[in-house]
Design a protein around this motif. Structure first.
Motif, PDB file in Angstrom:
ATOM      1  N   ILE A  93       0.844  -1.189   0.000  1.00  0.00           N
ATOM      2  CA  ILE A  93       0.000   0.000   0.000  1.00  0.00           C
ATOM      3  C   ILE A  93       0.887   1.249   0.000  1.00  0.00           C
ATOM      4  O   ILE A  93       1.788   1.379   0.826  1.00  0.00           O
ATOM      5  N   TYR A  94       0.612   2.141  -0.940  1.00  0.00           N
ATOM      6  CA  TYR A  94       1.288   3.434  -1.011  1.00  0.00           C
ATOM      7  C   TYR A  94       0.248   4.529  -0.853  1.00  0.00           C
ATOM      8  O   TYR A  94      -0.923   4.343  -1.211  1.00  0.00           O
ATOM      9  N   SER A  95       0.669   5.674  -0.340  1.00  0.00           N
ATOM     10  CA  SER A  95      -0.267   6.786  -0.208  1.00  0.00           C
ATOM     11  C   SER A  95       0.447   8.111  -0.433  1.00  0.00           C
ATOM     12  O   SER A  95       1.654   8.239  -0.251  1.00  0.00           O
ATOM     13  N   SER A  96      -0.352   9.074  -0.840  1.00  0.00           N
ATOM     14  CA  SER A  96       0.077  10.451  -0.999  1.00  0.00           C
ATOM     15  C   SER A  96      -1.065  11.304  -0.458  1.00  0.00           C
ATOM     16  O   SER A  96      -2.227  10.900  -0.530  1.00  0.00           O
ATOM     17  N   TYR A  97      -0.760  12.466   0.093  1.00  0.00           N
ATOM     18  CA  TYR A  97      -1.821  13.303   0.637  1.00  0.00           C
ATOM     19  C   TYR A  97      -1.673  14.744   0.166  1.00  0.00           C
ATOM     20  O   TYR A  97      -0.605  15.187  -0.233  1.00  0.00           O
ATOM     21  N   SER A  98      -2.798  15.438   0.235  1.00  0.00           N
ATOM     22  CA  SER A  98      -2.840  16.849  -0.132  1.00  0.00           C
ATOM     23  C   SER A  98      -3.491  17.626   1.003  1.00  0.00           C
ATOM     24  O   SER A  98      -4.543  17.223   1.513  1.00  0.00           O
TER      25      SER A  98
END
Length: 134
Positions: free
Chosen positions: A64-69
């Motif tokens: 699982i990879y994630s990026s946030y704003s």
């Protein structure tokens, strides 16, 4: 404003794309359109909005990879791997509620989480670390 995410084939690899924009009478006006992941086997991108953070999480090479704003999709953090996703069995949960407070607080259709020995969600990283991203 609308936020959209999907996996797209680019140079024989699946890449996570993100787009934001708004509808007018007969068209969709794009405000932001970019790649969030590296060129790899990326699938099942999932948008989650909680509090004032917009998350994009996906599966990449069985992790699982994630990026946030923090600015509703204008800029994004660099993707980070959730190391918990390599140590436990992970599934994708469908989110359904009739609790009015949950509906106000959480904007999502699905989320990744563990299922053995207790349920916990994965992919959420520390947003207080230095944000170096897109």
């Amino acid at each position: 404003m609308y936020n959209i995410t999907w996996s797209e084939f680019v140079n024989e690899n699946l890449v996570v794309r993100y787009m934001s924009g708004y509808l007018t009478e007969n068209s969709f006006n794009v405000m932001n359109n970019l790649y969030l992941s590296e060129y790899s086997n990326c699938s099942f991108p999932t948008l989650i909005k909680t509090n004032n953070v917009l998350w994009n999480m996906w599966i990449q090479m069985d992790k699982i990879y994630s990026s946030y704003s923090l600015d509703y999709g204008k800029t994004w953090s660099n993707p980070k791997e959730d190391y918990k996703s390599t140590q436990e069995n992970i599934i994708r949960y469908k989110f359904v509620t009739n609790n009015k407070e949950d509906i106000k607080k959480y904007r999502l259709d699905a989320a990744f989480g563990t299922y053995c020995c207790g349920i916990s969600f994965v992919g959420f990283t520390d947003i207080h670390e230095k944000k170096d991203g897109f």
